[in-house]
Design an enzyme around this catalytic site. Structure first.
Site, mmCIF file in Angstrom:
data_model
loop_
_atom_site.group_PDB
_atom_site.id
_atom_site.type_symbol
_atom_site.label_atom_id
_atom_site.label_comp_id
_atom_site.label_asym_id
_atom_site.label_seq_id
_atom_site.Cartn_x
_atom_site.Cartn_y
_atom_site.Cartn_z
ATOM 1 N N SER A 121 -2.905 -7.753 2.971
ATOM 2 C CA SER A 121 -3.346 -7.661 4.088
ATOM 3 C C SER A 121 -3.855 -8.845 5.036
ATOM 4 C CB SER A 121 -4.514 -6.461 4.321
ATOM 5 O OG SER A 121 -4.032 -5.203 3.848
ATOM 6 N N HIS A 162 0.984 -1.288 0.096
ATOM 7 C CA HIS A 162 0.126 0.100 0.032
ATOM 8 C C HIS A 162 0.877 1.160 -0.105
ATOM 9 C CE1 HIS A 162 -2.992 -2.669 1.953
ATOM 10 N NE2 HIS A 162 -3.367 -2.452 0.701
ATOM 11 N N ARG A 216 -1.745 -7.256 -8.352
ATOM 12 C CA ARG A 216 -0.412 -7.866 -8.394
ATOM 13 C C ARG A 216 -0.578 -9.467 -8.874
ATOM 14 N NH1 ARG A 216 -2.033 -9.022 -1.979
ATOM 15 N NH2 ARG A 216 -4.013 -9.201 -3.258
ATOM 16 N N LYS A 253 -16.121 -7.511 5.374
ATOM 17 C CA LYS A 253 -14.875 -7.729 6.142
ATOM 18 C C LYS A 253 -15.152 -7.355 7.594
ATOM 19 C CE LYS A 253 -11.588 -7.528 2.271
ATOM 20 N NZ LYS A 253 -10.446 -6.724 1.879
#
Length: 165
Positions: free
Chosen positions: A131, A18, A93, A42
């Site tokens: 994360s 990040h 990614r 979440k």
């Protein structure tokens, strides 16, 4: 025309990936707004306040064109439009990220065609950091060594304080 980008996420917790995205966004755009968004799907690991404080500290290490805001609800593309943003900044990614982000970019373009989505791919040493991986490390024997390698110092402090409560 001023180029303003929104870089949004739940940042739970913020990672070195990040921070890399924030740094590149600060270089590419006149202004970068890092948006801490609530993801109702979440359950939070760190409180919104701890994440906001960590992101603010991360932003302070970058040029002065980066600011942090919290958006508790609503469509990100609508927030972007209301704040005068010209771009959404997203990290990709792997192919899984790409497929998800491609679908979101197309939907956002339908809702607000004047806002363009820009994808950045992190360097290989950051591409596996997420994360959720960091959250999975916390509490395992020796977790501190691995988490320190994945997050900025201020985030490691926040995680350590969170664990000690």
């Amino acid at each position: 025309m001023k180029r303003v980008a929104i870089y949004a996420g739940s940042f739970d917790p913020p990672t070195n990936g990040h921070l890399w995205m924030m740094s590149r966004g600060a270089e590419l755009f006149d202004e970068l707004v890092v948006v801490l968004a609530v993801n109702p799907d979440k359950q939070g690991f760190l409180s919104m306040e701890l994440r906001r404080e960590a992101l603010q500290e991360m932003a302070e290490s970058l040029p002065g064109n980066v600011r942090v805001e919290v958006v508790p609800q609503g469509f990100l593309v609508d927030f972007a439009s209301h704040t005068g943003a010209t771009h959404l900044l997203r990290g990709v990614r792997n192919t899984i990220d790409f497929e998800y982000e491609k679908a979101m970019a197309r939907m956002n373009a339908r809702m607000q065609p004047e806002i363009q989505t820009v994808f950045l791919m992190p360097p290989s040493e950051l591409e596996e950091i997420s994360s959720s991986m960091v959250r999975g490390f916390v509490g395992l024997p020796g977790w501190e060594r691995w988490v320190k390698a994945c997050v900025p110092r201020c985030v490691f402090r926040a995680i350590s304080e969170h664990r000690s409560k």
